[in-house]
Design an enzyme around this catalytic site. Structure first.
Site, mmCIF file in Angstrom:
data_model
loop_
_atom_site.group_PDB
_atom_site.id
_atom_site.type_symbol
_atom_site.label_atom_id
_atom_site.label_comp_id
_atom_site.label_asym_id
_atom_site.label_seq_id
_atom_site.Cartn_x
_atom_site.Cartn_y
_atom_site.Cartn_z
ATOM 1 N N MET A 109 0.690 -1.123 0.012
ATOM 2 C CA MET A 109 0.059 0.122 -0.066
ATOM 3 C C MET A 109 0.877 1.278 -0.028
ATOM 4 O O MET A 109 0.749 2.270 -0.626
ATOM 5 C CB MET A 109 -0.843 -0.048 1.384
ATOM 6 C CG MET A 109 -2.132 -1.095 1.155
ATOM 7 S SD MET A 109 -3.086 -1.112 2.714
ATOM 8 C CE MET A 109 -4.755 -1.416 1.957
ATOM 9 N N ASP A 110 2.009 1.185 0.793
ATOM 10 C CA ASP A 110 2.814 2.223 0.873
ATOM 11 C C ASP A 110 3.669 2.557 -0.355
ATOM 12 O O ASP A 110 3.547 3.826 -0.961
ATOM 13 C CB ASP A 110 3.814 2.158 1.929
ATOM 14 C CG ASP A 110 4.732 3.367 2.001
ATOM 15 O OD1 ASP A 110 4.370 4.340 2.361
ATOM 16 O OD2 ASP A 110 6.095 2.919 2.237
ATOM 17 N N GLU A 111 3.894 1.520 -1.038
ATOM 18 C CA GLU A 111 4.348 1.602 -2.362
ATOM 19 C C GLU A 111 3.647 2.226 -3.459
ATOM 20 O O GLU A 111 3.943 2.975 -4.379
ATOM 21 C CB GLU A 111 5.025 0.452 -2.716
ATOM 22 C CG GLU A 111 5.817 0.422 -4.138
ATOM 23 C CD GLU A 111 6.985 1.445 -4.363
ATOM 24 O OE1 GLU A 111 7.452 1.753 -3.235
ATOM 25 O OE2 GLU A 111 7.426 1.730 -5.519
#
Lengths: 247, 247
Positions: free
Chosen positions: B166-168
């Site tokens: 999700m962060d990426e």
């Protein structure tokens, strides 16, 4: 072989009926369901399993800061009630003889399963970390040295790699402190980037256990505590592991 | 060689002076600092770099659901304004010719640096994913098939592996939609476990851009949208990449 999700999904944090899984998280009575003491959880978890490699041991890639801190905490295991947790390749090894409740367990097979934070086995390339746990204080310390396969911005650890290790440290702490099994939520605030090859120290505290949930906090900082890298709160759901019946 | 953090830490989300780095995040004027259009960011980002392997392409490990969804979105790149983002081994490749501002860039060397979500190169073992981005709608879709090295609970993806992807996905979306470079915060709620080998679809939206920050949301769900795996909100800090000067 990779099992393609035939189990269906497993619902977390809500006690509702899920299609295909009769009742994943029924309303358990905390008194009857969570009877295992921290001591008994720890002694089972830390049993010496001679056939399994413990990845939470020093290797040639550890920098002096990491080695010194490791030695410091190892001393505390002799005098101050801290316990060094072993870290095996897969959670399947950690819970040998136990199974997840409600039919969640996947039949064991010969595949190479790896817990995400041990996905890279080359020393120093990925995650180097070791967790120490204090059963009475319900605290953990994780020493973390990110390698070059954990990169986000050039030269620094990916935010996601930090988030994942916070989740994993929460996970082991939650299990040992109160049979916390599944992450319900993670709230992370990043303050500074962690340089690849340096050491970050993650301090985890169990703040409270309420309504079958463990509420935890984590602060990740430099060894000298002058730099805060990130702060995180996490909620885990309690769920008791079941003894495996004999075949 | 791993650089051992001589740069010091890089402070995020606050515009304060940091020892050793004169002023990491000075008060930039949004109008002067963030002048690059989404179109120009996208065209630079998606330049064909023939010498670099694109990891966001189908391989033998992709399950039929993953392949079908990929084909579906590939069609939309021809008719509906979607763009398939290339995914190289390291962020260093993505920002070739650019450098991080304020002396954050680490001098390039011959080491094997890998972006965390491409840390495992064996097909099907770790992260299989591809991100499609829609410049006008400022949305992304990430198709994600977790492999057995991403395990948490036996048979299911580790919560941390989901958080990291999700962060990426936020990261690439934030950069292309508005020069968002660094994660300030992530708030994740896990609803259901993702079975290893199955497909999760991450839908990312840029909600607003304000005060040099991008506010984004993500929902991860099954292909049929019947199962929500996790929801996440993320805040990224805008910071403009600088052109590298000629040697």
């Amino acid at each position: 072989m990779i099992r393609r999700g035939f189990l269906g999904a497993v619902r977390l944090g809500q006690h509702r009926v899920l299609p295909g899984v009769p009742q994943v998280l029924p309303r358990l009575s905390p008194t009857s369901a969570f009877g295992s003491s921290t001591d008994s959880l720890v002694s089972r978890f830390c049993l010496e399993k001679m056939d399994l490699k413990d990845y939470a041991l020093p290797n040639a890639s550890w920098c002096p800061d990491m080695l010194n801190l490791y030695q410091e905490f190892l001393e505390k295991t002799k005098t101050d009630g801290w316990i060094k947790l072993p870290s095996f390749k897969s959670n399947r090894d950690h819970i040998q003889g136990l199974k997840l409740p409600f039919g969640l367990a996947v039949a064991s097979d010969k595949s190479d399963w790896r817990i995400f934070t041990r996905c890279i086995q080359e020393e120093g390339r990925g995650y180097e970390y070791v967790i120490f746990f204090h059963p009475t204080k319900k605290k953990s310390i994780c020493l973390f040295q990110p390698g070059p396969y954990l990169e986000g911005p050039p030269g620094f650890a990916h935010g996601g790699s930090v988030a994942a290790l916070m989740d994993e440290t929460f996970s082991k702490t939650a299990y040992l402190a109160g049979e916390g099994l599944f992450t319900v939520s993670l709230n992370i605030r990043f303050k500074n980037l962690i340089p690849v090859g340096s050491v970050a120290v993650l301090n985890v505290d169990v703040e409270k256990i309420e309504d079958q949930k463990l509420y935890m906090s984590c602060i990740a900082q430099s060894r000298d505590q002058q730099t805060v890298y990130a702060k995180c709160s996490g909620v885990f759901l309690q769920l008791q592991l079941e003894e495996e019946s004999s075949p």
